[in-house]
Scaffold this active site. Structure first.
Site, PDB file in Angstrom:
ATOM      1  N   GLU A 275       0.832  -1.212   0.000  1.00 46.27           N
ATOM      2  CA  GLU A 275       0.000   0.000   0.000  1.00 46.27           C
ATOM      3  C   GLU A 275       0.863   1.257   0.000  1.00 46.27           C
ATOM      4  O   GLU A 275       0.787   2.068   0.920  1.00 46.27           O
ATOM      5  CB  GLU A 275      -0.886   0.018   1.254  1.00 46.27           C
ATOM      6  CG  GLU A 275      -1.770  -1.197   1.444  1.00 46.27           C
ATOM      7  CD  GLU A 275      -2.398  -1.260   2.846  1.00 46.27           C
ATOM      8  OE1 GLU A 275      -2.065  -0.430   3.724  1.00 46.27           O
ATOM      9  OE2 GLU A 275      -3.229  -2.149   3.063  1.00 46.27           O
ATOM     10  N   PRO A 276       1.709   1.463  -1.010  1.00 47.31           N
ATOM     11  CA  PRO A 276       2.536   2.669  -0.995  1.00 47.31           C
ATOM     12  C   PRO A 276       1.727   3.909  -1.376  1.00 47.31           C
ATOM     13  O   PRO A 276       0.887   3.843  -2.266  1.00 47.31           O
ATOM     14  CB  PRO A 276       3.590   2.378  -2.081  1.00 47.31           C
ATOM     15  CG  PRO A 276       2.873   1.497  -3.051  1.00 47.31           C
ATOM     16  CD  PRO A 276       1.926   0.653  -2.235  1.00 47.31           C
ATOM     17  N   GLY A 277       1.963   5.003  -0.693  1.00 45.27           N
ATOM     18  CA  GLY A 277       1.288   6.260  -1.034  1.00 45.27           C
ATOM     19  C   GLY A 277       2.312   7.323  -1.380  1.00 45.27           C
ATOM     20  O   GLY A 277       2.495   7.702  -2.532  1.00 45.27           O
ATOM     21  N   ARG A 314       2.004  20.248   6.144  1.00 39.62           N
ATOM     22  CA  ARG A 314       3.059  19.361   6.640  1.00 39.62           C
ATOM     23  C   ARG A 314       4.142  20.073   7.462  1.00 39.62           C
ATOM     24  O   ARG A 314       4.535  19.555   8.512  1.00 39.62           O
ATOM     25  CB  ARG A 314       3.690  18.557   5.494  1.00 39.62           C
ATOM     26  CG  ARG A 314       2.690  17.704   4.718  1.00 39.62           C
ATOM     27  CD  ARG A 314       3.353  16.657   3.825  1.00 39.62           C
ATOM     28  NE  ARG A 314       3.949  15.615   4.620  1.00 39.62           N
ATOM     29  CZ  ARG A 314       5.220  15.528   4.884  1.00 39.62           C
ATOM     30  NH1 ARG A 314       6.071  16.400   4.378  1.00 39.62           N
ATOM     31  NH2 ARG A 314       5.679  14.567   5.642  1.00 39.62           N
ATOM     32  N   CYS A 346      -2.985  33.992   9.945  1.00 44.73           N
ATOM     33  CA  CYS A 346      -2.676  34.663  11.220  1.00 44.73           C
ATOM     34  C   CYS A 346      -2.290  33.656  12.296  1.00 44.73           C
ATOM     35  O   CYS A 346      -3.039  33.433  13.262  1.00 44.73           O
ATOM     36  CB  CYS A 346      -3.863  35.501  11.644  1.00 44.73           C
ATOM     37  SG  CYS A 346      -4.189  36.763  10.433  1.00 44.73           S
ATOM     38  N   GLU A 347      -1.170  33.007  12.118  1.00 45.87           N
ATOM     39  CA  GLU A 347      -0.620  32.081  13.115  1.00 45.87           C
ATOM     40  C   GLU A 347       0.885  32.090  12.944  1.00 45.87           C
ATOM     41  O   GLU A 347       1.374  32.022  11.813  1.00 45.87           O
ATOM     42  CB  GLU A 347      -1.083  30.635  12.852  1.00 45.87           C
ATOM     43  CG  GLU A 347      -2.555  30.444  12.915  1.00 45.87           C
ATOM     44  CD  GLU A 347      -2.948  29.248  13.771  1.00 45.87           C
ATOM     45  OE1 GLU A 347      -2.109  28.705  14.522  1.00 45.87           O
ATOM     46  OE2 GLU A 347      -4.115  28.871  13.672  1.00 45.87           O
TER      47      GLU A 347
HETATM   48  N1  LLP Z   1      -1.604   2.021   4.437  1.00 46.30           N
HETATM   49  C1  LLP Z   1      -2.170   2.518   5.536  1.00 46.30           C
HETATM   50  C2  LLP Z   1      -3.076   1.661   6.301  1.00 46.30           C
HETATM   51  C3  LLP Z   1      -1.883   3.833   5.951  1.00 46.30           C
HETATM   52  O1  LLP Z   1      -2.451   4.306   7.058  1.00 46.30           O
HETATM   53  C4  LLP Z   1      -0.997   4.626   5.185  1.00 46.30           C
HETATM   54  C5  LLP Z   1      -0.686   6.000   5.582  1.00 46.30           C
HETATM   55  C6  LLP Z   1      -0.447   4.067   4.010  1.00 46.30           C
HETATM   56  C7  LLP Z   1      -0.763   2.754   3.669  1.00 46.30           C
HETATM   57  C8  LLP Z   1       0.467   4.825   3.104  1.00 46.30           C
HETATM   58  O2  LLP Z   1       1.628   5.218   3.723  1.00 46.30           O
HETATM   59  P1  LLP Z   1       2.763   5.920   2.847  1.00 46.30           P
HETATM   60  O3  LLP Z   1       3.274   4.909   1.872  1.00 46.30           O
HETATM   61  O4  LLP Z   1       2.130   7.071   2.149  1.00 46.30           O
HETATM   62  O5  LLP Z   1       3.767   6.364   3.822  1.00 46.30           O
HETATM   63  N2  LLP Z   1      -0.035  12.908   6.582  1.00 46.30           N
HETATM   64  C9  LLP Z   1       1.246  12.310   6.899  1.00 46.30           C
HETATM   65  C10 LLP Z   1       1.294  10.849   6.499  1.00 46.30           C
HETATM   66  C11 LLP Z   1       0.188  10.033   7.111  1.00 46.30           C
HETATM   67  C12 LLP Z   1       0.203   8.589   6.660  1.00 46.30           C
HETATM   68  C13 LLP Z   1      -1.037   7.898   7.062  1.00 46.30           C
HETATM   69  N3  LLP Z   1      -1.144   6.543   6.636  1.00 46.30           N
HETATM   70  C14 LLP Z   1       2.361  13.110   6.248  1.00 46.30           C
HETATM   71  O6  LLP Z   1       2.076  14.111   5.595  1.00 46.30           O
HETATM   72  O7  LLP Z   1       3.534  12.790   6.428  1.00 46.30           O
END
Ligand code: LLP
Length: 421
Positions: A275-277, A314, A346-347
């Site tokens: 599950e890469p994001g 972020r 304004c922060e």
């Molecule tokens: N699978 C699950 C169940 C997750 O909760 C996440 C991310 C991913 C996969 C994907 O993770 P990745 O490959 O993108 O690292 N908003 C934060 C990151 C929060 C990640 C939440 N879960 C940031 O901006 O760093």
């Protein structure tokens, strides 16, 4: 690796000059590169070679229709965490059989919609959720394929707000209780156990936590099989980190990460789901903004730009580092200045970058905030009544607005006065 480079002294997105986009779309805006998205997906996916696998892009990182369609068209499945993401994935033409549903708080309606669509698997995080899925499935005469998300109690060595695999985190079922909860799952009507799942955190730049967690899962699969469960796939989550800072040590390569996986769980004969994001979308996007004012404080210089913490949260939320580039390439021996790049909100916490050595900026100059493709636009809001900014997708020398700029009237229209006013 990404496709945002200087050509003839001007920052380009692939073959499109960034100032041309700014001239048509206005600032600020997010800009994504198709070639970068595709390349990242392919490099990651191909790291698994001919092993039976499915790469489910974690669409929470960037869920714009154009982005998920780009990835879906080259074979990506989706990891979703809400009914909203389910609808967006289906709307982009992603096959339900390639959708995995993660998250700790799935509601009855979300479960029922996902069952109706016929998704591949629910990653279940609690006994309460198991009971609810069983209830909804039996009421609708459906069978829910499930994995249990296991919390392996491993420190991912990342920012505390994005670590998910320690015992004190809200995520998953303690690995020590896994066999007991799998037994419950097998006993419930409407539930079909088909796999096992974990996700230990995000922006992970060290392979050791992965190795520990995946070995733990490998052992568990053997125990679960001996208990009679039919574990067909292991979903190993996402989280592989990316370089944000010039000169940073490069995070592990997808190939090295895939090797850890093959070693830990490769001999189980299971399908591998990931599950890469961030790894797919992070470096595929930039945030382009314009300098509104240069301001010189007593001991600091500020570049006040037209993007703010509501557009890119972020830095404020995680002290995250994003490189800031001048869209006009600075000359090699040109003057520089140490500045804080801040927004108009304004922060005091409204900053994009602090103490950066940048070429001398002036009013109306364009800047690009790099590595903003993941967890950028999706985490934006309308604080200070700042309308959501547009998103643009580039492919070669063409670009398209893939999300229009919101207008303040859209915000006002969502409100209404009370009847007594
Ligand atoms: N699978 C699950 C169940 C997750 O909760 C996440 C991310 C991913 C996969 C994907 O993770 P990745 O490959 O993108 O690292 N908003 C934060 C990151 C929060 C990640 C939440 N879960 C940031 O901006 O760093």
């Amino acid at each position: 690796m990404h496709h945002f480079t200087y050509k003839s002294g001007i920052l380009h997105a692939e073959n499109t000059p960034v100032p041309d986009i700014a001239a048509q779309v206005g600032t600020p805006f997010y800009c994504y590169s198709t070639a970068t998205l595709e390349r990242h997906f392919k490099v990651f996916d191909e790291a698994f070679g001919d092993i039976d696998h499915l790469t489910c892009y974690a669409m929470k990182a960037n869920s714009n229709q154009a982005v998920i369609k780009t990835l879906g068209d080259i074979g990506a499945g989706m990891d979703i965490v809400s009914g909203g993401e389910l609808k967006r994935a289906l709307a982009a033409g992603i096959a339900a059989e390639k959708i995995i549903f993660s998250g700790v708080g799935k509601t009855e309606i979300e479960i029922s919609d996902a069952l109706e669509a016929g998704i591949l698997c629910f990653n279940v995080e609690s006994e309460s959720e198991l009971h609810l899925i069983s209830l909804v499935a039996t009421a609708t005469r459906k069978t829910a394929n499930i994995s249990l998300r296991i919390n392996p109690d491993v420190d991912a060595k990342t920012h505390a707000k994005i670590a998910t695999g320690k015992a004190e985190n809200k995520f998953g079922i303690p690995w020590t209780r896994a066999r007991e909860v799998y037994a419950l799952a097998a006993s419930l009507p409407g539930i079909q156990v088909c796999g096992i799942d974990l996700h230990i955190g995000s922006q992970i730049v060290d392979l050791e936590p992965y190795q520990l967690a995946y070995e733990r899962i490998g052992e568990l699969v053997e125990n679960l099989r001996s208990d009679g469960h039919d574990i067909q796939h292991v979903d190993l989550g996402g989280g592989l980190g990316i370089p944000y800072r010039q000169g940073d040590n490069e995070p592990p390569l997808p190939r090295e990460y895939a090797d850890v996986i093959k070693k830990a769980v490769g001999s189980l004969g299971c399908k591998i789901i990931t599950e890469p994001g961030r790894l797919i979308a992070g470096n595929a996007g930039i945030l382009v903004a314009r300098v509104v004012h240069m301001k010189h404080g007593e001991n600091k210089h500020f570049a006040v730009i037209d993007a703010a913490m509501n557009d890119l949260l972020r830095p404020t939320l995680y002290e995250a580092h994003h490189e800031v580039l001048s869209v006009v390439q600075p000359s090699v021996n040109g003057y520089t200045q140490i500045v804080d790049v801040v927004g108009p909100v304004c922060e005091t916490g409204d900053y994009i970058a602090t103490n950066r050595e940048l070429p001398l900026l002036k009013q109306n100059d364009l800047v690009a905030i790099m590595t903003a493709g993941a967890y950028g636009a999706v985490q934006s809001g309308t604080y200070n009544t700042r309308a959501l900014i547009p998103e643009v997708l580039v492919s070669g020398d063409q670009f398209a607005v893939v999300r229009r700029r919101m207008e303040v009237k859209d915000i006002i229209e969502l409100d209404q006065t009370a009847p007594w006013q």
